[in-house]
Design a protein around this motif. Structure first.
Motif, PDB file in Angstrom:
ATOM      1  N   UNK A  32      74.561 -21.065  19.398  1.00 53.36           N
ATOM      2  CA  UNK A  32      73.501 -21.570  20.253  1.00 53.36           C
ATOM      3  C   UNK A  32      72.244 -20.706  20.182  1.00 53.36           C
ATOM      4  N   UNK A  33      72.404 -19.468  19.700  1.00 53.41           N
ATOM      5  CA  UNK A  33      71.251 -18.557  19.647  1.00 53.41           C
ATOM      6  C   UNK A  33      70.459 -18.649  18.354  1.00 53.41           C
TER       7      UNK A  33
ATOM      8  N   UNK B  64      64.301 -10.565  31.590  1.00 50.81           N
ATOM      9  CA  UNK B  64      65.298 -10.276  30.555  1.00 50.81           C
ATOM     10  C   UNK B  64      66.632 -10.895  30.943  1.00 50.81           C
ATOM     11  N   UNK B  65      67.290 -11.518  29.989  1.00 51.98           N
ATOM     12  CA  UNK B  65      68.635 -12.038  30.198  1.00 51.98           C
ATOM     13  C   UNK B  65      69.629 -11.263  29.347  1.00 51.98           C
ATOM     14  N   UNK B  66      70.847 -11.129  29.848  1.00 53.89           N
ATOM     15  CA  UNK B  66      71.933 -10.485  29.111  1.00 53.89           C
ATOM     16  C   UNK B  66      73.147 -11.402  29.188  1.00 53.89           C
ATOM     17  N   UNK B  67      73.751 -11.679  28.045  1.00 58.02           N
ATOM     18  CA  UNK B  67      74.919 -12.553  27.984  1.00 58.02           C
ATOM     19  C   UNK B  67      76.162 -11.703  27.780  1.00 58.02           C
ATOM     20  N   UNK B  68      77.131 -11.794  28.691  1.00 52.27           N
ATOM     21  CA  UNK B  68      78.381 -11.067  28.545  1.00 52.27           C
ATOM     22  C   UNK B  68      78.746 -10.294  29.795  1.00 52.27           C
ATOM     23  N   UNK B  69      80.022  -9.855  29.829  1.00 54.45           N
ATOM     24  CA  UNK B  69      80.517  -9.092  30.972  1.00 54.45           C
ATOM     25  C   UNK B  69      81.143  -7.783  30.542  1.00 54.45           C
TER      26      UNK B  69
ATOM     27  N   UNK C 249      76.452 -20.309  28.719  1.00 57.74           N
ATOM     28  CA  UNK C 249      75.222 -20.944  28.264  1.00 57.74           C
ATOM     29  C   UNK C 249      75.550 -22.355  27.771  1.00 57.74           C
ATOM     30  N   UNK C 250      75.009 -23.360  28.422  1.00 60.08           N
ATOM     31  CA  UNK C 250      75.210 -24.742  27.993  1.00 60.08           C
ATOM     32  C   UNK C 250      74.018 -25.274  27.219  1.00 60.08           C
ATOM     33  N   UNK C 251      72.907 -24.588  27.331  1.00 55.68           N
ATOM     34  CA  UNK C 251      71.717 -24.970  26.591  1.00 55.68           C
ATOM     35  C   UNK C 251      70.812 -23.770  26.404  1.00 55.68           C
TER      36      UNK C 251
ATOM     37  N   UNK D  43      64.325 -20.730  27.517  1.00 50.47           N
ATOM     38  CA  UNK D  43      64.877 -21.516  28.617  1.00 50.47           C
ATOM     39  C   UNK D  43      66.398 -21.530  28.469  1.00 50.47           C
ATOM     40  N   UNK D  44      67.094 -21.040  29.478  1.00 47.35           N
ATOM     41  CA  UNK D  44      68.553 -20.959  29.481  1.00 47.35           C
ATOM     42  C   UNK D  44      69.103 -21.946  30.499  1.00 47.35           C
TER      43      UNK D  44
END
Length: 501
Positions: free
Chosen positions: A211-212, A237-242, A332-334, A343-344
């Motif tokens: 998706x990225x 800023x966005x961060x993806x993950x845990x 993330x669905x879009x 746009x997330x």
């Protein structure tokens, strides 16, 4: 040692190094060099070439040297003192591992981090130390390399790993390329064995979800990329993950002045229990490699599904900032960009960002690395011969190399590439076959000793004709022949045809 050593750190280290030299002398280490020299076309062939001079590479090199295998080199593309993740993309303040773990010390007390620390700062400071500062761990590894005089070649990238018909392995190197030096040059080095000590990236590289792919590179990064956090001041800023890296990167952005940071987590709750820690023991370290395949898969699949939690310190480091926002149950669905705005979309909302960091881990697909292209088609993966239970699917495990007991690759088609038996995978990708002994601090010495002993055995076996000839030729007598006489010979009773020994 005591607290007074902190007044003279150089003197403290000097004393520690003298103690280490004495310890090694008492143990008769390193062993004398014993591997017969080999040349090809007038070039000395390395007995072992190690790709990567981070913690795993240094530990493997040190153990090989202790075993008397001196003709070795480590090649690392980083400048000296910057190997591994510690001062590049690792962004935590302290190590996660407890400070008392012995790590790469190879069962030598004077080689531990604790000994190095106390020599400079004293025992009281050690007792007061909470956890090991990340940058200080790198200082310790620099000392480790220096005090053991390990043969590292920096600013050197391996461009291709090529097997040859004579059984040797060619490493095509580019020296001086990392800094863009005008003196960059190519050369080929030959080796009998190659160790891939390539760290957490293993045989693959950073994983970024599909998706990225349409987001321009100047608007996104993987957590292992160089990131100019100062440029994120005032930005969204966005961060993806845990994972730990997700929180460490979020904290780095916040501390650099980011205007807002949003963390997007697929799970409905952060993982809280590090399951593998609960069964950590010598039994796990030494027993995992002997488990049936189905049990190896079962252990690591469960560990991956439960996931190690981010360290409490890392979570609190982010939570301290009012402009930090945690979004659970938010895959993330879009994902799209409108100019320089990202746009997330998630099931719980839409967010606009200026920059997005993917802390999404690494993959182990060897055919994605150019330097491994000549061998990748021949490497057997777990998916090539093992089918897990239907309820335990895991593509990351399936892509793991199916290694032998020597950490070496095995052929997908028998006879197609015999040299794979002398290319050893000593990195994260070895976990499914050997357990967590080839990259993490707790068991790195055990892994390095297992690897080095295997290589020593293979080198001896390969040169058995030479060693047998040396056995036959050895003629240093321990008895002079005049220590004692034969009583029967003196009495004249020994038959004339009695064979002599």
């Amino acid at each position: 040692m005591n607290a007074t050593t902190s007044l003279h750190p150089a003197a403290g280290l000097s004393a520690l190094e003298a103690r280490l030299r004495e310890d090694l002398a008492w143990l008769e280490l390193p062993a004398p060099s014993w591997v017969p020299a080999r040349t090809s076309d007038g070039q000395r062939v390395l007995d072992v070439a190690i790709i990567g001079a981070g913690m795993a590479g240094l530990t493997a090199s040190a153990e090989l040297r202790l075993l008397g295998i001196d003709n070795q080199r480590l090649f690392d593309q980083a400048p000296a003192g910057q190997e591994g993740p510690w001062i590049t993309y690792a962004r935590m303040q302290t190590l996660r591992s407890p400070k008392q773990l012995t790590g790469p010390a190879l069962r030598l007390p004077a080689l531990t981090f604790r000994a190095w620390y106390e020599a400079q700062f004293g025992r009281e400071q050690w007792r007061a130390l909470y956890k090991i500062p990340r940058v200080q761990w790198m200082d310790y590894l620099r000392w480790y390399r220096r005090v053991l005089d390990l043969p590292v070649c920096n600013d050197t990238r391996v461009e291709t790993l090529q097997t040859r018909s004579d059984g040797l392995i060619g490493l095509m190197l580019l020296r001086g390329a990392v800094k863009g030096s005008k003196d960059a040059r190519r050369e080929t080095v030959l080796a009998r064995h190659v160790v891939l000590a390539t760290g957490r990236e293993g045989l693959g590289g950073p994983y970024v979800p599909d998706v990225a792919r349409d987001i321009p590179r100047h608007l996104r990064a993987h957590s292992s990329d160089p990131i100019d956090f100062a440029a994120l001041r005032g930005k969204r800023v966005g961060v993806v993950g845990a994972s730990a890296s997700a929180f460490d990167n979020a904290a780095s952005a916040l501390e650099a002045g980011a205007g807002r940071v949003d963390l997007f987590v697929r799970r409905a709750a952060l993982p809280r229990i590090n399951k593998l820690t609960g069964i950590g023991s010598p039994g796990l370290v030494h027993g995992f490699a002997n488990l049936p395949d189905a049990w190896k898969w079962r252990f690591l699949h469960y560990s991956a599904q439960t996931q190690a939690p981010p360290p409490r310190d890392s979570v609190l480091r982010v939570a301290a900032h009012a402009q930090a926002h945690l979004h659970l149950a938010s895959p993330l669905t879009g994902l799209r960009h409108e100019g320089d705005t990202i746009v997330v979309d998630t099931p719980r909302g839409r967010y606009t960002l200026d920059y997005l960091i993917f802390a999404t881990g690494f993959h182990s697909e060897i055919d994605t690395r150019d330097e491994f292209a000549p061998i990748a088609p021949h490497v057997r993966r777990w998916r090539d011969r093992f089918t897990p239970a239907a309820e335990l699917p895991n593509e990351e495990l399936a892509s793991s190399p199916d290694l032998d007991r020597n950490f070496a690759f095995q052929e997908r088609v028998p006879g197609a590439c015999p040299a794979l038996a002398r290319i050893h995978c000593f990195n994260h990708a070895a976990s499914l076959t050997h357990g967590k002994v080839a990259g993490d601090i707790p068991a790195i010495s055990d892994g390095a000793q297992r690897l080095a002993r295997a290589i020593a055995a293979m080198l001896f076996d390969a040169d058995r004709d030479t060693h047998y000839a040396a056995l036959q030729a050895f003629d240093t007598a321990e008895l002079a022949g005049d220590e004692w006489g034969d009583a029967d010979a003196a009495a004249g009773t020994v038959p004339a045809d009695t064979p002599a020994l």
